[in-house]
Design an enzyme around this catalytic site. Sequence first.
Site, PDB file in Angstrom:
ATOM      1  N   LYS A 189      27.487  42.422  47.277  1.00 38.03           N
ATOM      2  CA  LYS A 189      27.588  43.848  46.971  1.00 38.03           C
ATOM      3  C   LYS A 189      26.314  44.278  46.237  1.00 38.03           C
ATOM      4  CE  LYS A 189      30.030  47.696  47.075  1.00 38.03           C
ATOM      5  NZ  LYS A 189      30.322  48.385  48.345  1.00 38.03           N
TER       6      LYS A 189
ATOM      7  N   ASP B 258      42.063  35.006  51.064  1.00 43.53           N
ATOM      8  CA  ASP B 258      43.462  35.331  51.361  1.00 43.53           C
ATOM      9  C   ASP B 258      43.559  36.261  52.573  1.00 43.53           C
ATOM     10  OD1 ASP B 258      44.210  33.757  49.261  1.00 43.53           O
ATOM     11  OD2 ASP B 258      45.367  35.300  48.219  1.00 43.53           O
TER      12      ASP B 258
ATOM     13  N   ASP C 229      32.704  45.000  51.517  1.00 48.22           N
ATOM     14  CA  ASP C 229      33.716  45.880  52.092  1.00 48.22           C
ATOM     15  C   ASP C 229      33.605  45.935  53.615  1.00 48.22           C
ATOM     16  OD1 ASP C 229      31.395  46.948  50.870  1.00 48.22           O
ATOM     17  OD2 ASP C 229      32.028  48.986  51.290  1.00 48.22           O
TER      18      ASP C 229
ATOM     19  N   ASP D  61      37.693  34.988  46.435  1.00 45.92           N
ATOM     20  CA  ASP D  61      39.126  34.943  46.152  1.00 45.92           C
ATOM     21  C   ASP D  61      39.874  35.919  47.047  1.00 45.92           C
ATOM     22  OD1 ASP D  61      41.540  34.387  44.955  1.00 45.92           O
ATOM     23  OD2 ASP D  61      41.111  35.454  43.098  1.00 45.92           O
TER      24      ASP D  61
ATOM     25  N   TYR E 293      34.934  35.700  37.047  1.00 42.38           N
ATOM     26  CA  TYR E 293      35.919  34.731  36.566  1.00 42.38           C
ATOM     27  C   TYR E 293      35.331  33.788  35.515  1.00 42.38           C
ATOM     28  CZ  TYR E 293      38.944  36.125  40.481  1.00 42.38           C
ATOM     29  OH  TYR E 293      39.741  36.828  41.366  1.00 42.38           O
TER      30      TYR E 293
END
Length: 337
Positions: free
Chosen positions: A174, A236, A208, A232, A122
């Site tokens: 990751k 959620d 993941d 992000d 971002y």
Amino acid sequence: MTHRVTLIPGDGIGPEITEQTIRVIEAAGVAIEWDVCPAGMAGIEAEKNPLPDKTIASIRERRVALKGPLTTPVGGGYRSVNVELRKTFDLYANLRPAITILPGRYEHVDIVLIRENVEGLYSGVEHFIRVGDDPRAVGVSQAIVTRFSCERILRFAFEYAVRQGRKQVSIVHKANILRMASGLFLEVGRAIAKEYEGRVSANEYIVDNCAMQLVLKPEQFDVIVTTNLFGDILSDEIAGLVGGLGLTPGGNIGAQAAIFEAVHGSAPDIAGKGTANPSAQMLAAAMLLDHLGETDAARRLRAALGTTIRKLGIKTRDLGGSATTREFGDAVAARLA
């Protein structure tokens, strides 16, 4: 003591849920001098600017704000007003607590996600590469991750855990694939975790696997710290474990300022109908009160909201009830009076 706080009511349902939030803060007995400022579409209407100079000046002076949901105008000059606020004040830490309030599939969720807020994918470092006659044949987005930002967000997470009496910090990454960007985050995380041995335990999850484990057994998590994009997405997902964004507040925190908000959108389709759920904005206000040192009022506000939903069964339409925004506000305020 009277606190001085910038208030951005927001767009759409923002003014409605903010009005009820101010009522419950007053019912909790906390004195706040609000400087009401526009942003988003309200900023366009008032100042022809989605982020007016006077709004920025107010936050810069008062160093703390409560913000309702904003609509970023199309063609307004910003990718997002929220992103612009984070960059203007270097609000590098996004704090997203989620706790079970409404009984459902998961009964014992109590997770705080801490997201690096200004770097990663971002960062906005993007460009196209021409191939033949197509100037937009290849899109490139760069994940900018600096050691400086890794250190401050990871230290923020461990310090938060210590202050709040939390027992564990999970470092989510990751690094098995993104060996440089995510690898640097993990490297720094491991080094900082060693400094807190004996006070806070630490573990690591590939992103993941973390996403799967959150669904299988969310109670194994306490504090999660991760980079911008992963945070992000995971924040959620975690909100979904406790009933959705309508029950999830957020704080954007930096050395210069702190802005607390409901993390859901402005929902223009239900604006003015009196059906919006003010819970997330009220929980954001509780985070604001904690930040101001009004910890007892924050505790009582959270308890009053929980009692209203769980024990009294007073819920807005999105939670399966029929209470209006005002009726819900009345109920929470009554528990605080």
